[in-house]
Design a protein around this motif. Structure first.
Motif, PDB file in Angstrom:
ATOM      1  N   THR A  81       0.678  -1.209   0.118  1.00  0.00           N
ATOM      2  CA  THR A  81       0.091   0.030   0.014  1.00  0.00           C
ATOM      3  C   THR A  81       1.093   1.164   0.078  1.00  0.00           C
ATOM      4  O   THR A  81       0.755   2.190  -0.833  1.00  0.00           O
ATOM      5  N   HIS A  82       1.820   1.335   1.126  1.00  0.00           N
ATOM      6  CA  HIS A  82       2.697   2.581   1.045  1.00  0.00           C
ATOM      7  C   HIS A  82       3.732   2.932  -0.120  1.00  0.00           C
ATOM      8  O   HIS A  82       3.921   3.753  -0.438  1.00  0.00           O
ATOM      9  N   SER A  83       4.152   1.757  -0.509  1.00  0.00           N
ATOM     10  CA  SER A  83       5.178   1.541  -1.534  1.00  0.00           C
ATOM     11  C   SER A  83       4.447   2.217  -2.701  1.00  0.00           C
ATOM     12  O   SER A  83       5.108   2.822  -3.864  1.00  0.00           O
ATOM     13  N   SER A  84       3.236   2.096  -2.723  1.00  0.00           N
ATOM     14  CA  SER A  84       2.636   2.450  -4.259  1.00  0.00           C
ATOM     15  C   SER A  84       2.258   4.047  -4.275  1.00  0.00           C
ATOM     16  O   SER A  84       2.174   4.567  -5.556  1.00  0.00           O
ATOM     17  N   TYR A  85       2.566   4.812  -3.095  1.00  0.00           N
ATOM     18  CA  TYR A  85       2.553   6.022  -3.290  1.00  0.00           C
ATOM     19  C   TYR A  85       3.675   6.561  -3.529  1.00  0.00           C
ATOM     20  O   TYR A  85       3.905   8.046  -3.845  1.00  0.00           O
ATOM     21  N   CYS A  86       4.940   5.979  -3.557  1.00  0.00           N
ATOM     22  CA  CYS A  86       6.286   6.505  -3.802  1.00  0.00           C
ATOM     23  C   CYS A  86       6.725   6.817  -5.256  1.00  0.00           C
ATOM     24  O   CYS A  86       6.252   5.848  -6.138  1.00  0.00           O
ATOM     25  N   ASP A  87       6.928   7.869  -5.795  1.00  0.00           N
ATOM     26  CA  ASP A  87       7.195   8.022  -7.061  1.00  0.00           C
ATOM     27  C   ASP A  87       8.741   8.539  -7.154  1.00  0.00           C
ATOM     28  O   ASP A  87       9.194   9.179  -8.162  1.00  0.00           O
ATOM     29  N   ASP A  88       9.516   8.325  -5.982  1.00  0.00           N
ATOM     30  CA  ASP A  88      11.025   8.614  -6.249  1.00  0.00           C
ATOM     31  C   ASP A  88      11.804   7.244  -6.204  1.00  0.00           C
ATOM     32  O   ASP A  88      11.807   6.437  -5.328  1.00  0.00           O
ATOM     33  N   PRO A  89      12.581   7.095  -7.412  1.00  0.00           N
ATOM     34  CA  PRO A  89      12.979   5.668  -7.458  1.00  0.00           C
ATOM     35  C   PRO A  89      14.387   5.573  -6.297  1.00  0.00           C
ATOM     36  O   PRO A  89      14.804   4.459  -5.909  1.00  0.00           O
ATOM     37  N   ASP A  90      15.084   6.588  -5.961  1.00  0.00           N
ATOM     38  CA  ASP A  90      15.984   6.763  -5.024  1.00  0.00           C
ATOM     39  C   ASP A  90      15.437   5.936  -3.694  1.00  0.00           C
ATOM     40  O   ASP A  90      16.018   5.165  -2.763  1.00  0.00           O
ATOM     41  N   LEU A  91      14.229   6.426  -3.428  1.00  0.00           N
ATOM     42  CA  LEU A  91      13.341   6.149  -1.981  1.00  0.00           C
ATOM     43  C   LEU A  91      13.135   4.743  -2.262  1.00  0.00           C
ATOM     44  O   LEU A  91      13.358   3.866  -1.264  1.00  0.00           O
ATOM     45  N   LEU A 113      14.307   2.675  -3.851  1.00  0.00           N
ATOM     46  CA  LEU A 113      15.929   1.560  -3.937  1.00  0.00           C
ATOM     47  C   LEU A 113      16.363   1.528  -2.414  1.00  0.00           C
ATOM     48  O   LEU A 113      16.601   0.505  -1.871  1.00  0.00           O
ATOM     49  N   ASP A 114      16.317   2.709  -1.845  1.00  0.00           N
ATOM     50  CA  ASP A 114      16.434   2.481  -0.305  1.00  0.00           C
ATOM     51  C   ASP A 114      15.723   1.844   0.440  1.00  0.00           C
ATOM     52  O   ASP A 114      16.378   0.968   1.545  1.00  0.00           O
ATOM     53  N   LEU A 115      14.362   1.848   0.111  1.00  0.00           N
ATOM     54  CA  LEU A 115      13.446   0.926   0.808  1.00  0.00           C
ATOM     55  C   LEU A 115      13.856  -0.449   0.380  1.00  0.00           C
ATOM     56  O   LEU A 115      13.600  -1.336   1.381  1.00  0.00           O
ATOM     57  N   LYS A 116      14.009  -0.746  -0.764  1.00  0.00           N
ATOM     58  CA  LYS A 116      14.340  -2.281  -1.007  1.00  0.00           C
ATOM     59  C   LYS A 116      15.569  -2.701  -0.189  1.00  0.00           C
ATOM     60  O   LYS A 116      15.635  -4.024   0.276  1.00  0.00           O
ATOM     61  N   ASN A 117      16.789  -1.752  -0.067  1.00  0.00           N
ATOM     62  CA  ASN A 117      17.731  -2.318   0.739  1.00  0.00           C
ATOM     63  C   ASN A 117      17.599  -2.294   2.101  1.00  0.00           C
ATOM     64  O   ASN A 117      17.912  -3.489   2.811  1.00  0.00           O
ATOM     65  N   LEU A 118      16.494  -1.621   2.611  1.00  0.00           N
ATOM     66  CA  LEU A 118      16.059  -1.609   3.848  1.00  0.00           C
ATOM     67  C   LEU A 118      15.142  -2.883   4.260  1.00  0.00           C
ATOM     68  O   LEU A 118      15.394  -3.663   5.316  1.00  0.00           O
ATOM     69  N   ILE A 119      14.458  -3.307   3.085  1.00  0.00           N
ATOM     70  CA  ILE A 119      13.738  -4.529   3.243  1.00  0.00           C
ATOM     71  C   ILE A 119      14.580  -5.716   3.237  1.00  0.00           C
ATOM     72  O   ILE A 119      14.372  -6.687   3.876  1.00  0.00           O
ATOM     73  N   VAL A 120      15.370  -5.931   2.404  1.00  0.00           N
ATOM     74  CA  VAL A 120      16.522  -6.699   2.280  1.00  0.00           C
ATOM     75  C   VAL A 120      17.115  -7.020   3.768  1.00  0.00           C
ATOM     76  O   VAL A 120      17.228  -8.197   4.243  1.00  0.00           O
ATOM     77  N   LEU A 121      17.769  -5.971   4.247  1.00  0.00           N
ATOM     78  CA  LEU A 121      18.408  -5.994   5.593  1.00  0.00           C
ATOM     79  C   LEU A 121      17.430  -6.359   6.642  1.00  0.00           C
ATOM     80  O   LEU A 121      17.489  -7.332   7.243  1.00  0.00           O
ATOM     81  N   PHE A 122      16.277  -5.988   6.576  1.00  0.00           N
ATOM     82  CA  PHE A 122      14.998  -6.337   7.385  1.00  0.00           C
ATOM     83  C   PHE A 122      14.778  -7.906   7.367  1.00  0.00           C
ATOM     84  O   PHE A 122      14.715  -8.651   8.317  1.00  0.00           O
ATOM     85  N   ALA A 123      14.781  -8.290   6.114  1.00  0.00           N
ATOM     86  CA  ALA A 123      14.663  -9.896   5.706  1.00  0.00           C
ATOM     87  C   ALA A 123      15.559 -10.629   6.375  1.00  0.00           C
ATOM     88  O   ALA A 123      15.539 -11.592   6.866  1.00  0.00           O
ATOM     89  N   ASP A 124      16.797 -10.215   6.058  1.00  0.00           N
ATOM     90  CA  ASP A 124      18.060 -11.066   6.412  1.00  0.00           C
ATOM     91  C   ASP A 124      18.347 -11.085   8.044  1.00  0.00           C
ATOM     92  O   ASP A 124      18.880 -12.067   8.401  1.00  0.00           O
ATOM     93  N   THR A 125      17.961 -10.117   8.457  1.00  0.00           N
ATOM     94  CA  THR A 125      18.081  -9.872   9.945  1.00  0.00           C
ATOM     95  C   THR A 125      16.919 -11.161  10.620  1.00  0.00           C
ATOM     96  O   THR A 125      17.475 -11.766  11.320  1.00  0.00           O
ATOM     97  N   LEU A 126      15.794 -11.003  10.116  1.00  0.00           N
ATOM     98  CA  LEU A 126      14.699 -11.990  10.742  1.00  0.00           C
ATOM     99  C   LEU A 126      15.253 -13.370  10.289  1.00  0.00           C
ATOM    100  O   LEU A 126      14.694 -14.250  11.065  1.00  0.00           O
ATOM    101  N   GLN A 127      15.618 -13.521   8.992  1.00  0.00           N
ATOM    102  CA  GLN A 127      16.006 -14.998   8.414  1.00  0.00           C
ATOM    103  C   GLN A 127      16.962 -15.608   9.411  1.00  0.00           C
ATOM    104  O   GLN A 127      17.122 -16.909   9.511  1.00  0.00           O
TER     105      GLN A 127
END
Length: 809
Positions: A378-388, A390-404
């Motif tokens: 829902t929230h990522s659909s509002y985003c129109d900044d590719p840099d944001l 990309l940063d969100l993707k990196n944050l999600i990857v770090l989040f996923a790796d941490t919990l994994q």
């Protein structure tokens, strides 16, 4: 016979009387009187009595002498007995006198023994009561020190061991009455501390999660090639220590520390030394409350309460802020809170026995995962900044790796990242659409002048230009393309890099990354760049020179497509000949753009020609003059001059664009002049007007013979004016007999003249003569030559109409 039986019966009764107790003789005697022979019985009884008396007398006679002797002896002893009695009385008197002192001592000894027994009993009782008092005192101290788990242990020992031994005393009764109250107090206090702990970790889960993610990030940076197994906040050593302390607490000690619950202060920790769970969180309230409720037999109540409260907190943690999508910090806080929540649950899972189990944690994680994925979508659909993004993707990857690293399945998060890849691609396309348009708007659509070797190398480093002939030229020289080409090529590479950045750390194979990059690049080429080129081609006020440069630019970009293929291959290490490899559609894109530019050139050139033709001002009713006295129309002179200067620019165009443009322009001029003749608004045309148009046509033919564009064979360009030429020759030479005779033959001199066109022009040309003949039909002055000419024209018109009718049939 009856007398014998009666005698036997009486004998039996007598024996019974002799042997039976007198109290029971009544029934026996009754049986005698019940019979009829009681007199006889009495006789027998008297005889028996007499018999016994004789036996007694015999016995007395036998013992009488012994009795007399015994009496004599007894009389002798009486005197001695009197003496003995006197001696005993005297001895007793002396003994009583002498024993008074002993009796007093004995009484004193008795009292002492009683006191001694009482003292021993008291000591025994005190020995039983003192532990009770000591334990109660210890209980009070533990309660004051808030050491509730030891206090509960003391309370259990006091209730079940010490108080039963102490007996029924008032203070024991008071203590026994206070025990339930103290137990309730300990239970309530422990629950209060647990609530404080839950509230504290809810407030500080952000800090806990931040620390866990930092440690996961640190481990990734140390060794990105090793599969991450971080226990971000709780290391194995920490868990073993916690488990050991928990086990020891089951033996009567307090679990962990007795400090207040909450998050410990770690502000002074260095960033390089990432603190662990025991450095951040004091879990003692949980352990303490768990042990207290276990001892109280309320473990199930405690487990249900803990899980219920944590579920509520999970729902709060998983509820994102409405403006989370505005900044990366909003996403980071959201992820930190979730990581902090599950880090605590994982620690509780590994350091307690059964408070939470794996099934409970997995259930929570499934709930969290579905809500996380939904919130991010829902929230990522509002985003129109590719840099944001990309940063969100990196944050999600770090989040996923941490919990994994804690054993939580995160495949759904990576699936969602692949979904976000499509959104990221769309955002990139929008940004690059703006970038390409800005480049096109800033471009001057002129070849790039270079005056030094350094400038030349700078441009060739940005764009792979391979032109040996150009390299041989001396400076200064011009590159064939405009600034748009190297800038667009660099932006294509930047787009590929941007796609590659998103594909990193998604656990994708090189082939999958290559396929994603190629598909995204194809979208950029076929949709974004193609639309931008169309925009540049179709926008207003674009000149022919700009369109020519667009064609040159797209030609060079088309030639560079295989370099883009090599560039993608180099960064993905996937050769283009791999099976199922996606091919770039750049060649088709640039060809389409070039064709659009060519079509626009033809359209613009024709529009410019129309502007000149609008200046045409023919006098359709002008009188006939000799061809030597006529000159080319001014508008046509200007038009020819414009075409010569325009076609001189077309020399650099690739292929047959210039020839096609030139042929299209000539055809358009011919068609436009034909339309001027056949314009319905032009109702009448004189032969003089046709002569003027013939002079203008000759000028056009002269322009075509001069070869304004190289590449035409012979008089090919003159074919563009053949329709108009044959029509004018037919009318100016008045060669109707040839036209009508040879019509339909391939060798016809006027093969391109359509009967409809000829009829329409003929009617315009001789309409004045018709009207005049109608007015003067009754006048005899009507000239014979005109009448003959009119008859000829009528005949031609009739034959033309027959040709048209025959053609329709």
């Amino acid at each position: 016979m009856a007398s014998v039986e009666t005698a036997a019966e009486h004998e039996r009764i007598l024996r019974e009387i002799e042997s039976t107790d007198t109290n029971c003789i009544g029934p026996t005697l009754r049986s005698v009187y019940d019979g009829q022979e009681h007199g006889l019985f009495m006789e027998k009884l008297d005889a028996r009595i007499r018999n016994h008396d004789r036996e007694i007398e015999k016995m007395c006679n036998h013992h009488f002498q012994g009795f007399v002797d015994s009496i004599t002896e007894l009389l002798k002893v009486r005197g001695e007995a009197q003496k003995l009695k006197s001696q005993v009385i005297e001895t007793n008197v002396r003994l009583q006198e002498d024993g008074k002192v002993l009796i007093g001592s004995m009484e004193e000894l008795k009292q002492c023994r009683v006191q001694q027994r009482n003292i021993a009993t008291t000591i025994d009782k005190l020995a039983l009561c003192l532990p009770v008092l000591e334990m109660y005192s210890r209980l009070q101290e533990q309660m004051r020190a808030k050491r509730y788990y030891p206090a509960l242990r003391t309370l259990e020992q006091l209730e079940h061991t010490c108080l039963p031994r102490a007996g029924q005393y008032r203070f024991c009764s008071i203590m026994a009455e206070n025990i339930p109250k103290l137990r309730t107090l300990i239970q309530d206090t422990a629950m209060t501390q647990l609530r404080d702990f839950l509230e504290s970790i809810r407030k500080h889960s952000d800090k806990i999660g931040e620390t866990a993610i930092k440690q996961a990030q640190l481990q990734r940076s140390l060794d990105s090639s090793v599969t991450l197994q971080p226990r971000a906040l709780i290391g194995r050593r920490d868990r073993k220590e916690a488990a050991a302390v928990t086990e020891s607490s089951g033996e009567g000690g307090s679990p962990l520390s007795e400090q207040d619950s909450g998050i410990l202060d770690v502000e002074d920790e260095e960033e390089e030394d990432v603190p662990g769970a025991q450095d951040l969180v004091d879990f003692s309230p949980v352990y303490r409350c768990l042990h207290i409720y276990t001892v109280l037999g309320l473990r199930d109540v405690f487990e249900n309460y803990y899980r219920k409260q944590r579920r509520k907190q999970a729902r709060l943690v998983l509820q994102p802020h409405s403006n989370m999508h505005e900044t990366l910090e909003g996403y980071r806080r959201y992820f930190n809170q979730i990581v902090g929540f599950f880090v605590v649950e994982d620690h509780i899972l590994h350091t307690t026995q059964g408070l939470v189990n794996r099934a409970y944690v997995e259930e929570l994680w499934e709930l969290a995962l579905s809500k996380i994925v939904a919130a991010l979508r829902t929230h990522s659909s509002y985003c129109d900044d590719p840099d944001l993004v990309l940063d969100l993707k990196n944050l999600i990857v770090l989040f996923a790796d941490t919990l994994q690293g804690y054993g939580f399945p995160v495949s759904q998060l990576f699936d969602m990242l692949l979904e976000m890849r499509e959104q990221y691609g769309e955002i990139l396309l929008k940004r690059w659409n703006i970038t390409f348009r800005q480049i096109l708007d800033q471009d001057n659509f002129s070849p790039i002048p270079v005056s030094t070797e350094q400038e030349y190398r700078q441009y060739t480093s940005q764009f792979p230009l391979q032109d040996p002939e150009l390299e041989k030229l001396s400076f200064p020289k011009k590159l064939p393309f405009s600034e748009f080409v190297p800038k667009a090529y660099c932006q294509l590479k930047e787009f590929i890099y941007a796609c590659l950045k998103y594909s990193e750390d998604l656990h994708l194979s090189s082939t999958e990354i290559d396929d994603m990059i190629r598909k995204s690049t194809n979208l950029l080429l076929t949709r974004t760049l193609s639309n931008c080129l169309q925009y540049a081609i179709k926008k207003k006020n674009v000149g022919l020179a700009e369109l020519v440069q667009v064609i040159i630019n797209t030609t060079h970009l088309e030639q560079s497509c295989h370099f883009l293929e090599e560039f993608i291959t180099n960064i993905t290490n996937v050769p283009p000949e791999t099976a199922n490899a996606t091919k770039l559609y750049g060649t088709a894109t640039f060809k389409d753009a070039r064709h659009a530019a060519e079509a626009e050139i033809y359209t613009s050139l024709n529009a410019k020609i129309d502007q000149f033709l609008q200046l045409a001002d023919y006098d359709w009713m002008s009188a006939a003059q000799s061809s030597g006295g006529l000159t080319t129309s001014d508008y046509l002179v200007d038009l020819i001059t414009f075409l010569r200067s325009t076609f001189s620019v077309f020399t650099n165009l690739p292929g047959k664009v210039a020839q096609t443009a030139c042929m299209s322009a000539c055809k358009h001029i011919s068609t436009s002049l034909m339309q001027l003749l056949l314009d319905p608004e032009v109702r009448q045309i004189s032969i003089g007007a046709l002569h003027q148009l013939n002079v203008d046509l000759k000028e056009c033919e002269s322009f075509a013979r001069a070869g304004p564009v190289a590449g035409f064979q012979g008089d090919t360009l003159l074919l563009a004016f053949s329709d108009l030429r044959q029509l004018l020759d037919l009318f100016t030479q008045w060669d109707w007999s040839t036209y009508l005779a040879d019509y339909g033959k391939s060798t016809c001199k006027y093969l391109r003249v359509n009967p409809h066109t000829a009829l329409a022009l003929l009617e315009k040309l001789f309409k004045p003569m018709k009207e005049t003949s109608r007015k003067n039909v009754v006048l005899a002055q009507f000239k014979k030559a005109d009448r003959d000419r009119q008859k000829l024209i009528d005949a031609v018109i009739k034959q033309l109409r027959n040709l048209i009718a025959h053609h329709h049939a």
